[in-house]
Design a protein around this motif. Sequence first.
Motif, mmCIF file in Angstrom:
data_model
loop_
_atom_site.group_PDB
_atom_site.id
_atom_site.type_symbol
_atom_site.label_atom_id
_atom_site.label_comp_id
_atom_site.label_asym_id
_atom_site.label_seq_id
_atom_site.Cartn_x
_atom_site.Cartn_y
_atom_site.Cartn_z
ATOM 1 N N TYR A 166 0.753 -1.112 0.413
ATOM 2 C CA TYR A 166 0.089 -0.206 -0.184
ATOM 3 C C TYR A 166 0.720 1.771 0.246
ATOM 4 C CZ TYR A 166 -4.460 -2.668 0.758
ATOM 5 O OH TYR A 166 -4.878 -3.313 1.278
ATOM 6 N N VAL A 167 0.256 2.249 -0.528
ATOM 7 C CA VAL A 167 1.168 3.477 -0.587
ATOM 8 C C VAL A 167 0.312 4.748 -0.526
ATOM 9 C CG1 VAL A 167 3.133 2.859 -2.523
ATOM 10 C CG2 VAL A 167 1.059 3.404 -3.357
ATOM 11 N N THR A 168 0.829 5.685 0.070
ATOM 12 C CA THR A 168 -0.245 7.144 0.530
ATOM 13 C C THR A 168 0.037 8.099 -0.082
ATOM 14 O OG1 THR A 168 -0.930 5.647 2.646
ATOM 15 C CG2 THR A 168 -1.256 7.886 1.917
ATOM 16 N N GLU A 169 -0.784 8.806 -0.955
ATOM 17 C CA GLU A 169 -0.676 9.545 -2.070
ATOM 18 C C GLU A 169 -1.534 10.606 -1.735
ATOM 19 O OE1 GLU A 169 0.208 10.951 -6.186
ATOM 20 O OE2 GLU A 169 2.083 9.213 -5.436
ATOM 21 N N SER A 170 -1.412 11.854 -1.262
ATOM 22 C CA SER A 170 -2.266 12.868 -1.201
ATOM 23 C C SER A 170 -4.053 13.069 -0.211
ATOM 24 C CB SER A 170 -3.417 13.499 -2.302
ATOM 25 O OG SER A 170 -1.617 14.069 -3.321
ATOM 26 N N GLY A 171 -3.242 11.661 0.813
ATOM 27 C CA GLY A 171 -4.703 11.295 1.678
ATOM 28 C C GLY A 171 -5.628 9.664 0.347
ATOM 29 N N MET A 172 -4.283 9.619 -0.004
ATOM 30 C CA MET A 172 -5.356 8.288 -0.800
ATOM 31 C C MET A 172 -4.686 7.196 -0.754
ATOM 32 S SD MET A 172 -7.559 10.196 -4.008
ATOM 33 C CE MET A 172 -8.539 7.907 -3.858
ATOM 34 N N SER A 173 -4.801 5.754 -0.347
ATOM 35 C CA SER A 173 -3.829 4.687 -0.332
ATOM 36 C C SER A 173 -4.650 3.950 -1.962
ATOM 37 C CB SER A 173 -5.197 3.799 1.199
ATOM 38 O OG SER A 173 -3.920 2.823 0.562
ATOM 39 N N PHE A 174 -3.311 4.015 -2.091
ATOM 40 C CA PHE A 174 -3.371 2.599 -3.474
ATOM 41 C C PHE A 174 -2.741 1.356 -3.119
ATOM 42 C CE2 PHE A 174 -3.807 7.386 -4.824
ATOM 43 C CZ PHE A 174 -4.906 7.605 -5.049
#
Length: 282
Positions: A64-72
């Motif tokens: 999991y990676v988090t970017e701009s408050g979203m998880s991908f």
Amino acid sequence: MSVSRIREKGVDRLLEPVLNAVETAEQRVSCRDLVYNLSRRGKETPRLVRAAVKRLVAKGELRYVTESGMSFLEKNYAGRVRLSRRVVVVPPRGCAEDMDPGCVPIRLLPGIAFGDCRHPSTRISVRAIDFLIDMCSAKQGGLSTAIDIGTGSGILALVAARLGIKHVLAIDIDPCARVEAANNVVLNRLESRIEVSGKGLDEIEDKASLVIANLRLPTLKRSAAHIFRLLEPGGAVVLSGVRQQEAGALADCYRPVGGCVWKEVEKGWCGMVFAANPPERS
């Protein structure tokens, strides 16, 4: 067969489709979107898809990676990863003795420089270099020298040297990238074959049989005249870092080198190999 065993087999069956869906997605995908898409396409239940994701994360194949408050979700490149037919990236202190015959290990230290395998253009470049060096091994003398423009972590210079290039000049204007690249060269014990430098293209005088550049289209266009000057007659160029829709403009710019002998697209990013008089493949 027990219910738990049936569920276990269902999860096993979904591991490859889940991993493939993440790897081939044109854009970053969230776990929620992945579960929805796979459940909608087939007869899989959301519960089974989530269980498959959880297992792949536990195994270290996804993360999991988090970017701009979203998880991908994305493929985890921190462990051992095969990037091409012959190139395998292994952890800095990982064992490389049990690799398939003919494979070469590349070790990378954690860093911030571009070239940590996460970006498609890096992976495309590695496959392009592998293809080209294998293709040119049929030529008398093959490829012997290379220049890696914008080396970043040094991964492409390392790949070229590991696959047989005798000397690689790896250049980058970023001093932090040069430090990381130099450390990776030492880690891979290739100090005698790779030179890391801060020289600009206009400062380089020696020609090379291979030029590598994983850069954006405007930079590749600006650098074309220098690359033509530095390329030995009959040499080849590996280019990546352009979007798929920019491939035509890149081909027009580098037509003086020769024909495009290889092209690949991954997640909207494109890489190409240009070579003059390529040997015929048997």
